[in-house]
Scaffold this active site. Structure first.
Site, PDB file in Angstrom:
ATOM      1  N   SER A  30       1.108  -1.664  -0.109  1.00 52.03           N
ATOM      2  CA  SER A  30       0.046  -0.165  -0.124  1.00 52.03           C
ATOM      3  C   SER A  30       0.882   1.183  -0.103  1.00 52.03           C
ATOM      4  O   SER A  30       0.228   2.428  -0.458  1.00 52.03           O
ATOM      5  CB  SER A  30      -1.023   0.304   1.208  1.00 52.03           C
ATOM      6  OG  SER A  30      -0.119   0.177   2.612  1.00 52.03           O
ATOM      7  N   TYR A  32       4.320   1.898  -1.120  1.00 49.53           N
ATOM      8  CA  TYR A  32       3.985   1.484  -2.896  1.00 49.53           C
ATOM      9  C   TYR A  32       3.536   2.165  -3.506  1.00 49.53           C
ATOM     10  O   TYR A  32       3.616   2.876  -4.215  1.00 49.53           O
ATOM     11  CB  TYR A  32       4.435  -0.364  -3.462  1.00 49.53           C
ATOM     12  CG  TYR A  32       5.473  -0.235  -4.682  1.00 49.53           C
ATOM     13  CD1 TYR A  32       6.425   0.676  -4.812  1.00 49.53           C
ATOM     14  CD2 TYR A  32       4.766  -0.230  -5.867  1.00 49.53           C
ATOM     15  CE1 TYR A  32       7.069   0.045  -6.252  1.00 49.53           C
ATOM     16  CE2 TYR A  32       4.951   0.564  -7.127  1.00 49.53           C
ATOM     17  CZ  TYR A  32       6.096   0.207  -7.509  1.00 49.53           C
ATOM     18  OH  TYR A  32       6.321   0.013  -8.513  1.00 49.53           O
ATOM     19  N   ASP A  33       2.085   1.780  -3.427  1.00 47.71           N
ATOM     20  CA  ASP A  33       1.405   2.190  -4.877  1.00 47.71           C
ATOM     21  C   ASP A  33       0.872   3.825  -3.972  1.00 47.71           C
ATOM     22  O   ASP A  33       0.148   4.163  -5.148  1.00 47.71           O
ATOM     23  CB  ASP A  33      -0.102   1.615  -4.218  1.00 47.71           C
ATOM     24  CG  ASP A  33       0.062  -0.334  -4.038  1.00 47.71           C
ATOM     25  OD1 ASP A  33       0.909   0.077  -5.396  1.00 47.71           O
ATOM     26  OD2 ASP A  33      -1.705  -0.942  -3.749  1.00 47.71           O
ATOM     27  N   LYS A 111      -6.768 -12.386  -4.627  1.00 47.76           N
ATOM     28  CA  LYS A 111      -4.922 -11.866  -4.931  1.00 47.76           C
ATOM     29  C   LYS A 111      -4.446 -12.470  -3.889  1.00 47.76           C
ATOM     30  O   LYS A 111      -3.983 -12.396  -3.153  1.00 47.76           O
ATOM     31  CB  LYS A 111      -5.794 -10.653  -5.058  1.00 47.76           C
ATOM     32  CG  LYS A 111      -3.558  -9.992  -5.420  1.00 47.76           C
ATOM     33  CD  LYS A 111      -4.038  -8.620  -5.616  1.00 47.76           C
ATOM     34  CE  LYS A 111      -2.902  -7.894  -6.271  1.00 47.76           C
ATOM     35  NZ  LYS A 111      -1.218  -8.348  -6.103  1.00 47.76           N
ATOM     36  N   GLU A 171       1.340 -18.345  -9.173  1.00 46.97           N
ATOM     37  CA  GLU A 171       1.411 -17.653  -7.498  1.00 46.97           C
ATOM     38  C   GLU A 171       2.927 -18.256  -7.011  1.00 46.97           C
ATOM     39  O   GLU A 171       2.053 -19.968  -6.774  1.00 46.97           O
ATOM     40  CB  GLU A 171       0.697 -16.320  -7.414  1.00 46.97           C
ATOM     41  CG  GLU A 171       0.190 -15.485  -7.469  1.00 46.97           C
ATOM     42  CD  GLU A 171       1.356 -14.118  -7.819  1.00 46.97           C
ATOM     43  OE1 GLU A 171       1.717 -14.494  -6.477  1.00 46.97           O
ATOM     44  OE2 GLU A 171       1.298 -13.427  -7.909  1.00 46.97           O
ATOM     45  N   LYS A 288     -11.488 -10.725 -13.389  1.00 47.66           N
ATOM     46  CA  LYS A 288     -11.262 -10.198 -14.748  1.00 47.66           C
ATOM     47  C   LYS A 288     -12.675 -10.418 -15.743  1.00 47.66           C
ATOM     48  O   LYS A 288     -13.274 -10.920 -14.871  1.00 47.66           O
ATOM     49  CB  LYS A 288     -10.737 -11.482 -15.052  1.00 47.66           C
ATOM     50  CG  LYS A 288      -8.870 -12.023 -13.784  1.00 47.66           C
ATOM     51  CD  LYS A 288      -8.196 -13.067 -15.028  1.00 47.66           C
ATOM     52  CE  LYS A 288      -7.543 -13.260 -13.834  1.00 47.66           C
ATOM     53  NZ  LYS A 288      -6.427 -14.609 -13.940  1.00 47.66           N
ATOM     54  N   LYS A 312      -8.038  -4.224  -4.326  1.00 45.19           N
ATOM     55  CA  LYS A 312      -7.346  -4.178  -2.920  1.00 45.19           C
ATOM     56  C   LYS A 312      -8.127  -4.341  -1.618  1.00 45.19           C
ATOM     57  O   LYS A 312      -9.185  -3.445  -1.970  1.00 45.19           O
ATOM     58  CB  LYS A 312      -6.143  -3.535  -3.120  1.00 45.19           C
ATOM     59  CG  LYS A 312      -5.435  -3.895  -4.182  1.00 45.19           C
ATOM     60  CD  LYS A 312      -4.050  -4.399  -3.223  1.00 45.19           C
ATOM     61  CE  LYS A 312      -2.270  -4.938  -4.230  1.00 45.19           C
ATOM     62  NZ  LYS A 312      -1.548  -3.544  -3.678  1.00 45.19           N
TER      63      LYS A 312
END
Length: 673
Positions: A30, A32-33, A111, A171, A288, A312
């Site tokens: 968060s 970084y966002d 996610k 992942e 998606k 998020k």
């Protein structure tokens, strides 16, 4: 403006390198966002200033040289983010505007918070595993991915033909249970533990020695297909995931096909509630467009697909600024610094105040008024300042100092050497400490004012009849007001006034204890009364004299001296004495038969209470301790005595039962009352 943009570019590049290349994140997602969107907003406002090396057109960093570099045939792009329902609906509007008159369904997945990789299969055999790297070029980690137990090395299916070429994306992560066991093993071996499951997974996957990766509890979860030859013929994302499971891949434990964006929002709320019970770490969900042809129609932006976004969860950490730092005074006089923040939404709530605990924590963080800080919150955990960003510190940022006087009552602030907490010395006078001071003063072992409980105290404080403990002895002057308190009739008021009057006759030891001096319990109060004999002598004692008192150490001696040096405390003391509180004058001191001895009570006493036994021992000069040591004179043991009895036997300490103890006390003139 360009200078600010360059600063953000350099900062993001630094964190990209740490995250994508070194696999050692230095800030939360968060945070970084926040930096990324700050730069993106500036670029949208000043498009003519966009720099060629801006990270808004890239994914991450350069691959390390210790692994072979591999160019992705199909770039591994990252996803855009949405953070609330409004953003989600805006994403859906953009999608549906580009697909006029078409029904749009959305595939919703967890996610996963892991390391994105790409797997290549030729004729069903795993031939290569590659990290995402910077999205264009990754690292060949084939030997390590082959050690992941749930990852199929050879594909099998009874329903479908195995494709000649297949590239699967997914992942690698470490389930919570495996992470906990790994850290326990690391700790047992005296080795460094991992901060979180993602770091553990990334660090394990990028070991040069595949045996290390093989020993780690890694798991692979597929989330998409990049290439398939011949084409698998599937038409939706949902069917593609089910097809992958038929080939032997594991997918995340929850997928939902939603017919509307409103249903997507409902699934988001459901997943958020279920998050703590999942076996893997997630930080949101991926939305998606389900139809693969519609995905092709929507296409891509420079670094992300138009047909997918990450929704998020409320940030567990966020950046904000410190507007002010105030000092709050608690019920026991402790001064606590509180940072007043520019309000920020984090962990599902708006946070505007965060405790900084003490001056030592302020120094450790080097936090100043005006600083940019990271605020962290998860679940029900109290928000905290986790990091200060000195690179954003303004020139006018103010250093924070411990106040010299209490912000509530202006009494001196004291902080003995070696102590972490600073305290107001105005114990009896300070309004912030009033409730606790009164509650302690009237308690049974102090002034013993029966009937003056919390309900009475709260009512009297609301009516402004109690500003400090001395006001208790003037309540009889407000009889009519007392009668007006709900559920307080004539009898209750008279009983209270009588109990207050009766408490005026006490002992010096009880009175000292009632003052609530820090570090002074019943035993210490009795020792002080025995040593100094009068209140005036105690008030005049310096630290050195106080330290000579049994049961008084260096720090407690300082606390006592500070208490009697505070003018406000002396003022309240004088009013208490003037109100008629008194005790018998001291008689010539005589040596008590158990003077200075340490006794221990243990087990269930049936013929007396612990308080009664303690009072008899203290009357004879003994000290009652909670633990057995070589200095213990005797242990009095009742039924079901445990470890203290065992320790006494080991040290050779005499043990006495209740009957023998009462006989001994009777011999000294002490009997049960």
């Amino acid at each position: 403006m360009i200078e600010q943009m360059r600063q953000l570019i350099q900062l993001i590049a630094k964190h990209n390198h740490a995250y994508y290349v070194m696999d050692q994140p230095t800030i939360s997602d968060s945070e970084y966002d926040h930096l990324f969107h700050q730069l993106k907003a500036l670029e949208e406002q000043y498009p003519e200033l966009v720099q060629a090396d801006s990270p808004t057109t890239k994914v991450g960093g350069q691959a390390l040289s210790k692994f072979e570099s591999v160019t992705h045939v199909v770039p591994m792009l990252s996803l855009g983010n949405v953070f609330n329902q409004e953003d989600l609906f805006a994403f859906a509007r953009r999608v549906e505007e580009r697909l006029p008159n078409q029904k749009v369904q959305y595939e919703v997945e967890l996610k996963l918070d892991g390391l994105a990789i790409s797997l290549w299969y030729e004729n069903g055999v795993l031939v290569r595993g590659v990290t995402r790297g910077d999205g264009e070029t990754g690292e060949d980690i084939t030997q390590n991915v082959k050690t992941i137990r749930n990852l199929p090395k050879v594909l099998h299916s009874e329903k479908y033909e195995i494709p000649r070429l297949l590239e699967v994306r997914g992942e690698v992560l470490m389930p919570k249970s495996g992470f906990e066991k790994l850290n326990a093993d690391q700790e047992a071996k005296g080795e460094k533990t991992f901060a979180n499951p993602r770091n553990a997974a990334a660090g394990s996957l990028r070991q040069l020695d595949p045996n290390i990766a093989a020993a780690r509890p890694l798991a692979f979860y597929a989330y998409g297909i990049a290439q398939c030859e011949p084409n698998h013929g599937l038409t939706t994302m949902h069917d593609s995931l089910q097809w992958l499971t038929e080939l032997g891949f594991q997918i995340a434990e929850r997928q939902y096909l939603c017919n509307s964006i409103q249903e997507v929002q409902q699934r988001y709320e459901q997943i958020q509630q279920e998050r703590p019970n999942l076996q893997v770490e997630i930080d949101g969900m991926v939305v998606k467009v389900d139809d693969l042809k519609q995905q092709q129609q929507l296409g891509f932006l420079s670094r992300e697909p138009r047909w997918a976004t990450a929704y998020k969860f409320p940030a567990q950490a966020a950046l904000t600024t410190v507007e002010q730092i105030d000092w709050q005074v608690g019920r026991t006089g402790t001064l606590t610094p509180v940072a007043r923040l520019n309000p920020v939404f984090v962990g599902g709530v708006t946070v505007s105040n965060v405790t900084l605990h003490n001056i030592g924590e302020i120094h450790r963080l080097d936090v100043r008024i005006g600083d940019t800080v990271s605020v962290y919150r998860t679940g029900d955990v109290i928000p905290k300042v986790e990091k200060v960003w000195p690179e954003f510190r303004p020139a006018e940022a103010e250093v924070v100092h411990l106040p010299e006087s209490c912000p509530v009552c202006a009494s001196p602030v004291v902080m003995p050497e070696g102590e972490a907490l600073a305290r107001c010395s105005g114990g009896l006078y300070c309004a912030a400490q009033r409730i606790e001071a009164i509650r302690h003063f009237v308690s049974r072992k102090a002034m013993d004012i029966e009937g003056l409980g919390d309900r009475w105290v709260e009512s009297l404080l609301r009516l402004d009849l109690l500003k400090d403990v001395a006001d208790i002895y003037h309540l009889h002057e407000h009889r009519e007001t007392l009668l007006g308190i709900e559920k307080m009739g004539e009898k209750s008021v008279q009983n209270l006034i009588d109990a207050i009057e009766a408490s005026k006759k006490t002992t010096l030891a009880r009175f000292i204890y009632a003052l609530g001096i820090r570090g002074v319990g019943e035993t210490t109060a009795r020792m002080l009364a025995n040593t100094f004999q009068t209140l005036e002598a105690l008030k005049a004692a310096n630290v050195e004299a106080l330290k000579k008192t049994p049961d008084v150490g260096d720090i407690t001696a300082e606390w006592i001296a500070d208490f009697f040096l505070a003018p406000h405390n002396i003022e309240v003391l004088d009013r208490l004495i003037a109100a008629g509180i008194h005790w018998d004058a001291p008689t010539a001191p005589t040596r008590q038969p158990l003077n200075g001895e340490s006794w221990v009570l243990t087990g269930t006493l049936e013929q007396m209470t612990r308080d009664q036994a303690t009072q008899m021992l203290q009357a004879l000069g003994a000290r009652v301790s909670g633990s057995v040591s070589s200095k213990t004179k005797c242990v009095v043991a009742g039924e079901k005595a445990g470890s203290k009895l065992e320790k006494a036997a080991k040290l050779g300490i005499p043990v006495m039962n209740e009957t023998d103890f009462l006989s001994l006390m009777a011999g000294y003139g002490q009997t049960l009352s």
